[in-house]
Design an enzyme around this catalytic site. Structure first.
Site, PDB file in Angstrom:
ATOM      1  N   ASP A 188     101.348  -4.530   5.593  1.00  0.00           N
ATOM      2  CA  ASP A 188     100.152  -3.733   5.348  1.00  0.00           C
ATOM      3  C   ASP A 188     100.446  -2.272   5.676  1.00  0.00           C
ATOM      4  O   ASP A 188     101.427  -1.946   6.352  1.00  0.00           O
ATOM      5  CB  ASP A 188      98.969  -4.248   6.167  1.00  0.00           C
ATOM      6  CG  ASP A 188      99.171  -4.151   7.680  1.00  0.00           C
ATOM      7  OD1 ASP A 188     100.337  -4.139   8.130  1.00  0.00           O
ATOM      8  OD2 ASP A 188      98.173  -4.100   8.412  1.00  0.00           O
ATOM      9  N   HIS A 220     105.776  -5.544   9.136  1.00  0.00           N
ATOM     10  CA  HIS A 220     104.400  -5.620   8.630  1.00  0.00           C
ATOM     11  C   HIS A 220     104.324  -5.011   7.232  1.00  0.00           C
ATOM     12  O   HIS A 220     104.868  -3.947   6.963  1.00  0.00           O
ATOM     13  CB  HIS A 220     103.391  -5.004   9.605  1.00  0.00           C
ATOM     14  CG  HIS A 220     103.394  -3.521   9.745  1.00  0.00           C
ATOM     15  ND1 HIS A 220     102.770  -2.682   8.829  1.00  0.00           N
ATOM     16  CD2 HIS A 220     103.897  -2.714  10.697  1.00  0.00           C
ATOM     17  CE1 HIS A 220     102.894  -1.430   9.222  1.00  0.00           C
ATOM     18  NE2 HIS A 220     103.583  -1.422  10.348  1.00  0.00           N
ATOM     19  N   ASP A 235     106.442   3.322   7.024  1.00  0.00           N
ATOM     20  CA  ASP A 235     105.694   2.432   7.918  1.00  0.00           C
ATOM     21  C   ASP A 235     104.953   1.389   7.109  1.00  0.00           C
ATOM     22  O   ASP A 235     103.827   1.591   6.722  1.00  0.00           O
ATOM     23  CB  ASP A 235     104.723   3.275   8.748  1.00  0.00           C
ATOM     24  CG  ASP A 235     103.994   2.492   9.803  1.00  0.00           C
ATOM     25  OD1 ASP A 235     104.445   1.386  10.161  1.00  0.00           O
ATOM     26  OD2 ASP A 235     102.954   2.972  10.281  1.00  0.00           O
ATOM     27  N   GLU A 264     109.958  -1.754  12.503  1.00  0.00           N
ATOM     28  CA  GLU A 264     109.348  -0.420  12.483  1.00  0.00           C
ATOM     29  C   GLU A 264     110.459   0.635  12.481  1.00  0.00           C
ATOM     30  O   GLU A 264     111.580   0.382  12.948  1.00  0.00           O
ATOM     31  CB  GLU A 264     108.455  -0.229  13.705  1.00  0.00           C
ATOM     32  CG  GLU A 264     107.284  -1.174  13.795  1.00  0.00           C
ATOM     33  CD  GLU A 264     106.028  -0.669  13.100  1.00  0.00           C
ATOM     34  OE1 GLU A 264     106.122   0.324  12.344  1.00  0.00           O
ATOM     35  OE2 GLU A 264     104.961  -1.287  13.304  1.00  0.00           O
ATOM     36  N   GLU A 267      99.444  -5.703  10.501  1.00  0.00           N
ATOM     37  CA  GLU A 267      99.554  -5.176  11.863  1.00  0.00           C
ATOM     38  C   GLU A 267      98.680  -3.963  12.123  1.00  0.00           C
ATOM     39  O   GLU A 267      98.282  -3.714  13.262  1.00  0.00           O
ATOM     40  CB  GLU A 267     101.030  -4.815  12.131  1.00  0.00           C
ATOM     41  CG  GLU A 267     101.338  -4.257  13.510  1.00  0.00           C
ATOM     42  CD  GLU A 267     101.379  -2.729  13.572  1.00  0.00           C
ATOM     43  OE1 GLU A 267     101.593  -2.177  14.664  1.00  0.00           O
ATOM     44  OE2 GLU A 267     101.179  -2.080  12.519  1.00  0.00           O
ATOM     45  N   GLU A 268      98.368  -3.177  11.099  1.00  0.00           N
ATOM     46  CA  GLU A 268      97.798  -1.847  11.318  1.00  0.00           C
ATOM     47  C   GLU A 268      96.489  -1.851  12.102  1.00  0.00           C
ATOM     48  O   GLU A 268      96.241  -0.940  12.883  1.00  0.00           O
ATOM     49  CB  GLU A 268      97.586  -1.137   9.977  1.00  0.00           C
ATOM     50  CG  GLU A 268      98.877  -0.689   9.294  1.00  0.00           C
ATOM     51  CD  GLU A 268      99.580   0.451  10.024  1.00  0.00           C
ATOM     52  OE1 GLU A 268      99.075   0.921  11.067  1.00  0.00           O
ATOM     53  OE2 GLU A 268     100.642   0.872   9.548  1.00  0.00           O
ATOM     54  N   HIS A 301     101.985   7.272   8.408  1.00  0.00           N
ATOM     55  CA  HIS A 301     100.568   7.599   8.216  1.00  0.00           C
ATOM     56  C   HIS A 301     100.355   9.010   7.671  1.00  0.00           C
ATOM     57  O   HIS A 301      99.249   9.543   7.763  1.00  0.00           O
ATOM     58  CB  HIS A 301      99.771   7.429   9.524  1.00  0.00           C
ATOM     59  CG  HIS A 301      99.789   6.044  10.080  1.00  0.00           C
ATOM     60  ND1 HIS A 301      99.010   5.654  11.153  1.00  0.00           N
ATOM     61  CD2 HIS A 301     100.498   4.940   9.731  1.00  0.00           C
ATOM     62  CE1 HIS A 301      99.234   4.381  11.431  1.00  0.00           C
ATOM     63  NE2 HIS A 301     100.148   3.925  10.577  1.00  0.00           N
TER      64      HIS A 301
END
Length: 397
Positions: free
Chosen positions: A83, A81, A114, A173, A147-148, A372
């Site tokens: 995003d 992903h 991530d 991931e 995906e987030e 994050h």
């Protein structure tokens, strides 16, 4: 056939392209892509795939980027992903989160862990696999997606709306360079309490919606000992993650309060049963209602793919041939089998394996503990080294 000459060729190619791989990662991280606004970063990924000679590169209806290379009957898809979450308070960062910094061989930037870290290796690895004859019998796909905000929605749409269903999936991931084979699932719920507004000076005339949720929140905080467990996936978790209040002013009794709940489920825990667990805490009353969340937000292209926010737990057995192919790739490249493990957080695997039953494994540089955070990071040596694994795997499946 994978022999010592092929292994040597992979490692030589990766070493030659080290700086290109690292610069590509830096370029991806330099492009903001939070709130699922991924067009610009997808354009950058598309340019790299075109440079490397992918057979076809296109945007799907949702706005994700897809690259195709090879023409074999077996479809192997690499999922990463593109995003990210936002940066939060800019003052909490000690460096520009998009420009990033390199310190002691570690690259710090938003998305470095991530999950923009796996995209360079996946894209370069697939091109190398083609060049070295490791894509014989395989069509490789790179899928850079959003995906987030709703795990699994991008692959779900790729299969159902675009008609592209792979046979095998690698999820990029962060896995600490191990082969991951599952994780807990998730159910997102909300609880809404209705009250009655009144002036705060005459609060006895009102009915405070916040107060109604306090015993529910307290009850949720004490639930975990009774939640499910699994020897591989681990113990179920539940967390109140957000709260919203509607009130005429800060001098008034609020007439509505809402909480969001993140419930991490293991095998044997069913979404409707978890909703009933929350309803049991609430009791028999009409002024408080619990429900499972529903996602129908349009993507940046305006595409809508409505789904309940139910994300199943999943796992492959360690003995599964695809897991063992991933382990074998590490052994052939670096002389020792790669350990297997699982994520603590959730990934697009909730759709690939959890809903669609497509055998899936995870492999990527980075450690999810940095996801994050304001120290979002990845070791550059691992970003480059992972490219070898991505290049070799198609020859083992």
């Amino acid at each position: 056939m994978v022999d010592a000459a092929k292994i040597s060729a992979i490692q030589s190619r990766v070493a030659e392209q080290r700086e290109d791989i690292i610069q590509f990662l830096k370029d991806l991280c330099a492009i903001p892509s939070y709130d699922s606004k991924i067009r610009d970063v997808c354009e950058r990924a598309a340019a790299e795939m075109q440079k490397l000679g992918f057979d076809k590169v296109w945007f799907d209806q949702m706005g994700n980027i897809v690259g195709k290379i090879g023409d074999g009957p077996k479809k192997l898809l690499y999922d990463s992903h593109l995003d990210t979450v936002g940066i939060g308070d800019p003052d909490s960062w000690e460096w520009d989160p998009f420009k990033g910094k390199v310190e002691n061989g570690v690259f710090f930037a938003r998305g470095a862990c991530d999950e923009k870290n796996s995209s360079p290796g996946m894209i370069y690895g697939l091109a190398m696999a083609r060049d070295l004859g490791l894509l014989d019998g395989v069509t490789g796909y790179y899928f850079g997606n959003m995906e987030e905000w709703c795990d699994g929605i991008a692959p779900h749409a790729l299969v159902e709306a675009e008609g592209l269903r792979p046979d095998l999936v690698v999820i990029g991931e962060p896995t600490k360079m191990q082969v991951y084979r599952g994780h807990k699932g998730r159910v997102e719920m909300q609880v809404v309490a209705k009250g009655k507004s009144a002036h705060a000076a005459s609060n006895f005339l009102g009915d405070n919606a916040i107060y109604k949720l306090l015993p529910v929140i307290d009850g949720i905080s004490k639930l975990e000992p009774e939640l499910g467990d699994h020897p591989f996936l681990g113990h179920g978790r539940i967390t109140v993650t957000d709260m919203h209040v509607k009130t005429p002013s800060i001098n008034a009794v609020p007439d509505e309060a809402l909480i969001y709940i993140d419930r991490r489920v293991t095998f044997g825990e069913e979404p409707q049963a978890e909703l009933q667990r929350i309803k049991h805490l609430i009791g028999d009353r009409s002024d408080i209602e619990a429900s499972i969340l529903f996602y129908d937000d349009p993507s940046y292209t305006g595409f809508v793919f409505p789904v309940d926010k139910i994300f199943p737990a999943w796992a492959l057995e360690e003995s599964h041939p695809f897991v063992q192919a991933g382990v074998k790739a590490g052994e052939l490249l670096w002389g020792t089998p790669i350990p297997t493990g699982k994520w603590d957080f959730s990934t697009n695997g909730i759709y690939w394996m959890g809903k669609a039953g497509i055998p899936s494994i995870g492999y990527g540089p980075g450690d999810e503990i940095h996801a994050h955070t304001v120290i979002d990071q990845v070791k550059l040596d691992d970003v480059v080294k992972a490219t070898e694994w991505y290049a070799l795997l198609p020859g083992l499946v």
